[in-house]
Design a protein around this motif. Structure first.
Motif, short mmCIF file in Angstrom:
data_model
loop_
_atom_site.label_atom_id
_atom_site.label_comp_id
_atom_site.label_asym_id
_atom_site.label_seq_id
_atom_site.Cartn_x
_atom_site.Cartn_y
_atom_site.Cartn_z
N UNK A 45 3.84 7.42 4.33
CA UNK A 45 2.99 8.37 3.62
C UNK A 45 1.63 7.79 3.30
N UNK A 46 1.56 6.49 3.19
CA UNK A 46 0.29 5.82 2.93
C UNK A 46 0.26 4.50 3.71
N UNK A 47 -0.86 3.81 3.64
CA UNK A 47 -0.97 2.53 4.36
C UNK A 47 -0.08 1.46 3.73
#
Length: 192
Positions: A45-47
């Motif tokens: 969902x994110x880095x």
């Protein structure tokens, strides 16, 4: 093309660990070098950047000729009949044609000559040697024949210099039986 299956181990700056297993179109050592020290984004969902700190080989790659040799051996041991045909169930007539096609493919692969990767390794190896060591190594390939006075190495040494010590060019100009001796010699060398 040589494929290698590797397991890549990752660690982020906080010490969290992760890993993934993948297939890469490189020989074993090159695949390890490709992944080690590189950063990968493992976020969904994110880095979530992680660096590879270790690589393990799950399965080392095989050349086309190695695979063809293995398949050819299995065809002979499992399906070949003593009359020269194939042992296949009567309700599977397509298998006769299929096995013949596989045999043809194996034969074509085995006659295609050495893999370009092997020729490149041999060439790189010979380029690291001095002229005298190159001559000695080329002479070692035909040592048995030289002892029995069945071969004069001088024409092959002269041709080596005419090709400006370019292994691929020298190899391409050799007769097929001599090419076979050269490749057999280098396939047995553990250092390549």
């Amino acid at each position: 093309m040589i494929e290698t299956i590797v397991k890549v181990f990752l660690r982020d700056k906080a010490g969290n660990l992760d890993s993934f297993t993948t297939t890469i179109n490189l020989p074993e050592q090159e695949s390890h070098a490709y992944y080690l020290g590189r950063s990968w984004n493992m976020g969904v969902e994110g880095d979530r950047m992680m660096e590879c700190y270790k690589v393990e080989t799950v399965e080392a790659g095989h050349t086309i000729s190695e695979c063809a040799r293995k398949v050819s051996e299995r065809l002979s041991s499992h399906f070949a009949s003593t009359s020269g045909g194939w042992n296949v169930p009567k309700d599977m007539p397509f298998m006769q044609e299929f096995l013949s096609e596989i045999r043809t493919l194996c034969d074509l692969c085995l006659r295609a000559g050495p893999a370009p990767e092997l020729l490149a390794k041999i060439s790189n190896h010979l380029q690291t040697l001095g002229q005298l060591d190159q001559h000695n190594e080329l002479s070692m390939i035909f040592w048995d024949e030289q002892k029995r006075h069945k071969i004069d190495m001088q024409p092959w040494i002269d041709e080596w210099h005419a090709c400006e010590c370019d292994f691929a060019a020298w190899y391409a100009g050799l007769p097929p039986d001599i090419q076979g001796k050269v490749i057999d010699y280098y396939r047995k060398q553990k250092s390549l």
